[in-house]
Design an enzyme around this catalytic site. Structure first.
Site, short mmCIF file in Angstrom:
data_model
loop_
_atom_site.label_atom_id
_atom_site.label_comp_id
_atom_site.label_asym_id
_atom_site.label_seq_id
_atom_site.Cartn_x
_atom_site.Cartn_y
_atom_site.Cartn_z
N ASP A 13 40.30 29.51 23.79
CA ASP A 13 40.63 28.81 22.26
C ASP A 13 40.73 29.95 21.49
O ASP A 13 40.41 29.61 20.22
CB ASP A 13 39.78 27.78 21.96
CG ASP A 13 39.80 26.64 23.17
OD1 ASP A 13 40.81 26.28 23.69
OD2 ASP A 13 38.55 26.13 23.39
N GLU A 14 40.68 31.14 21.62
CA GLU A 14 40.81 32.29 20.69
C GLU A 14 42.23 32.32 20.00
O GLU A 14 42.27 33.08 19.12
CB GLU A 14 40.11 33.68 21.27
CG GLU A 14 38.88 33.61 21.98
CD GLU A 14 39.00 33.40 23.45
OE1 GLU A 14 38.04 33.38 24.03
OE2 GLU A 14 40.00 32.82 23.87
N LYS A 16 45.06 33.38 22.02
CA LYS A 16 45.72 34.38 22.73
C LYS A 16 47.22 34.37 22.68
O LYS A 16 47.91 35.32 22.76
CB LYS A 16 45.23 34.48 24.24
CG LYS A 16 43.70 34.66 24.40
CD LYS A 16 43.24 34.68 25.92
CE LYS A 16 43.37 33.37 26.31
NZ LYS A 16 42.43 32.22 25.85
N GLY A 40 45.76 25.07 27.63
CA GLY A 40 46.85 25.22 26.67
C GLY A 40 46.94 26.10 25.56
O GLY A 40 45.89 26.58 25.10
N THR A 128 38.54 19.43 32.73
CA THR A 128 39.61 18.69 32.31
C THR A 128 40.05 17.55 33.12
O THR A 128 40.88 16.86 32.76
CB THR A 128 40.54 19.46 31.89
OG1 THR A 128 41.33 20.35 33.09
CG2 THR A 128 40.37 20.51 30.62
N GLN A 223 42.13 30.92 29.49
CA GLN A 223 40.69 30.73 29.20
C GLN A 223 40.26 32.08 28.83
O GLN A 223 40.77 32.78 27.87
CB GLN A 223 40.13 30.17 30.55
CG GLN A 223 40.28 28.81 30.99
CD GLN A 223 41.28 28.81 32.15
OE1 GLN A 223 41.36 29.75 32.90
NE2 GLN A 223 41.77 27.97 32.01
N LEU A 333 40.90 34.51 10.79
CA LEU A 333 39.94 34.91 9.80
C LEU A 333 40.26 34.13 8.40
O LEU A 333 39.30 33.99 7.69
CB LEU A 333 40.52 36.39 9.52
CG LEU A 333 39.61 37.22 8.55
CD1 LEU A 333 38.16 37.40 8.91
CD2 LEU A 333 40.41 38.38 7.95
N GLY A 417 46.88 32.93 9.69
CA GLY A 417 47.41 31.78 9.72
C GLY A 417 48.14 31.42 11.00
O GLY A 417 48.23 32.48 11.75
#
Length: 430
Positions: A13-14, A16, A40, A128, A223, A333, A417
């Site tokens: 969830d970074e 990518k 996802g 999941t 992941q 950020l 953003g």
């Protein structure tokens, strides 16, 4: 060799997908090399939201060939739904290619995933429940069905009936579930073949052709590092290898095909599901609530709320080493804007008072460490309109430089953003 890997440095969830999308404009192929539809990612392009699960992010560029590699496990119905969704939004999916050697997620994988999690109770892993783990387990046991099996109905049925002998026995005798019907599964899966067959290809050969021709190939991981089966916080991990080394098996290339590894790091940390999390903020913590709300920290596919915490530089340094990252891309950020102070974990303290500046290998130690924080001043104005580093407040620039120093590699991208255009590009180090 002009190969680039995008890899997550935390628990996923970074963000990518947005950097894969950003870099895809310079690429001929974008290759997904592991994972399933439990991974996802969301892209926002010209105000249109694309929630992708299996199709690589590069699908949004007309010149890119998106490739689902042999290391991915595929639910064919989910893939067809995703292709149809993209077509409905005006995206040409004819270029999407699917490895014939990718393994199929079968209905019994999903059923076993669900009942196993219930059986584990409080010790559940937080999967999941989409059949990812059982599909990889069957792959290792050499009883899996592959995409290419769909092209031969006789072979597909023979392999399915063999698998169902054992799976139905387990479902009935261990979990008291009704057996699955082979005829129904055959009809459902083979009914998808006309839609899928044009996309099935020898993707390994295709990737090597592109690399040999000097074309840029982008490898997209799902992941992240600490969900890696071998190097993550086991057993609270995924069932494949998201680290950069996973490209070699999951896409069929050697290490020398890669000359750039971009580690994606969120400006704070989240994880979903169970498992250790040294910098996790307590439930109800005001800062944690801000991070979840401003960062929209809910699963793209599952809607599950993510657990928030401060950035962990100990984990980051280890992830940089595991992946041999050449650089970092910082996401979200902008979510930190408005905080009076921002904390970064720079070390751990064990129960015995020992200081750890690396991730301890022993899970009993990791579960009980306390974070040692360094506190930096926050910034109060929004930064979503920043176009270059100098547009950021001094405190935000200092935070970026602090992470560079902590990780030991340069930061080359900063997202301010959710949109593709909200990306600050920094010069790459020589």
């Amino acid at each position: 060799m002009p190969g680039t890997v995008i890899v997550g440095t935390q628990w996923g969830d970074e963000g990518k997908g947005r950097f894969t999308d950003y870099l895809a404009k310079e690429s001929s192929l974008v290759v997904r090399y592991q994972g399933g539809h439990n991974a996802g990612h969301t892209l926002v392009v010209d105000g249109v939201v694309f929630a992708l699960q299996l199709v690589p992010s590069g699908v949004l560029y007309e010149h890119v060939t998106p490739v689902i590699g042999n290391g991915v496990v595929v639910d064919p119905a989910v893939l067809v739904e995703e292709l149809d969704m993209l077509e409905h939004k005006g995206v040409d999916t004819s270029r999407v290619l699917l490895s014939g050697n990718a393994h199929l997620i079968m209905p019994y994988h999903q059923e076993l995933d669900r009942v196993t999690e219930r059986f584990l109770g409080k010790n559940r892993l937080g999967t999941t429940k989409r059949g990812i783990g059982p599909a990889y387990a069957d792959k290792a046991l050499r009883v899996g069905l592959r995409v290419q099996d769909l092209l031969d109905p006789k072979i597909f049925r023979e392999k399915l009936e063999l698998a169902l002998r054992e799976k139905n026995g387990v479902l009935a005798k261990v979990y008291n579930r009704l057996p699955l019907d082979a005829d129904e599964i055959v009809e459902r899966y083979l009914g998808l073949v006309p839609r899928l067959e044009p996309h099935i290809a020898d993707t390994v050969h295709l990737v090597h052709e592109a690399l040999d021709a000097g074309q840029h190939v982008l490898f997209e991981g799902a992941q992240a590092t600490y969900l890696d089966l071998d190097h993550g916080t086991y057993p609270f991990v995924t069932s494949s290898n998201p680290i950069a080394g996973g490209v070699c098996t999951g896409a069929g290339v050697g290490p020398r095909a890669i000359d750039r590894v971009i580690g994606v790091v969120k400006a704070y940390v989240t994880r979903v599901g169970s498992g250790p999390f040294p910098t996790e903020l307590p439930e109800g913590d005001p800062v944690g609530e801000v991070l979840v709300a401003r960062g929209n920290e809910f699963g793209t596919n599952t809607g599950r709320r993510r657990r928030p915490g401060w950035l962990d530089a100990v984990m980051l340094r280890h992830a940089v080493a595991l992946n041999t990252c050449s650089e970092l891309a910082i996401t979200k950020l902008d979510v930190l804007s408005g905080l009076d102070e921002v904390k970064v974990c720079v070390a751990y303290e064990g129960e015995d008072g020992a200081r750890y500046e690396h991730v301890p290998y022993h899970q009993s130690v990791l579960h009980k460490v306390r974070p040692v924080y360094e506190t930096l001043p926050g910034w109060h104005r929004e930064i979503d309109d920043a176009a270059q580093l100098g547009d950021l407040p001094l405190e935000a620039r200092n935070y970026v430089r602090f992470l560079e120093d902590a990780a030991g590699v340069p930061v080359t991208f900063v997202s301010v953003g959710p949109s593709r255009e909200q990306t600050v590009v920094l010069p790459r180090a020589a």
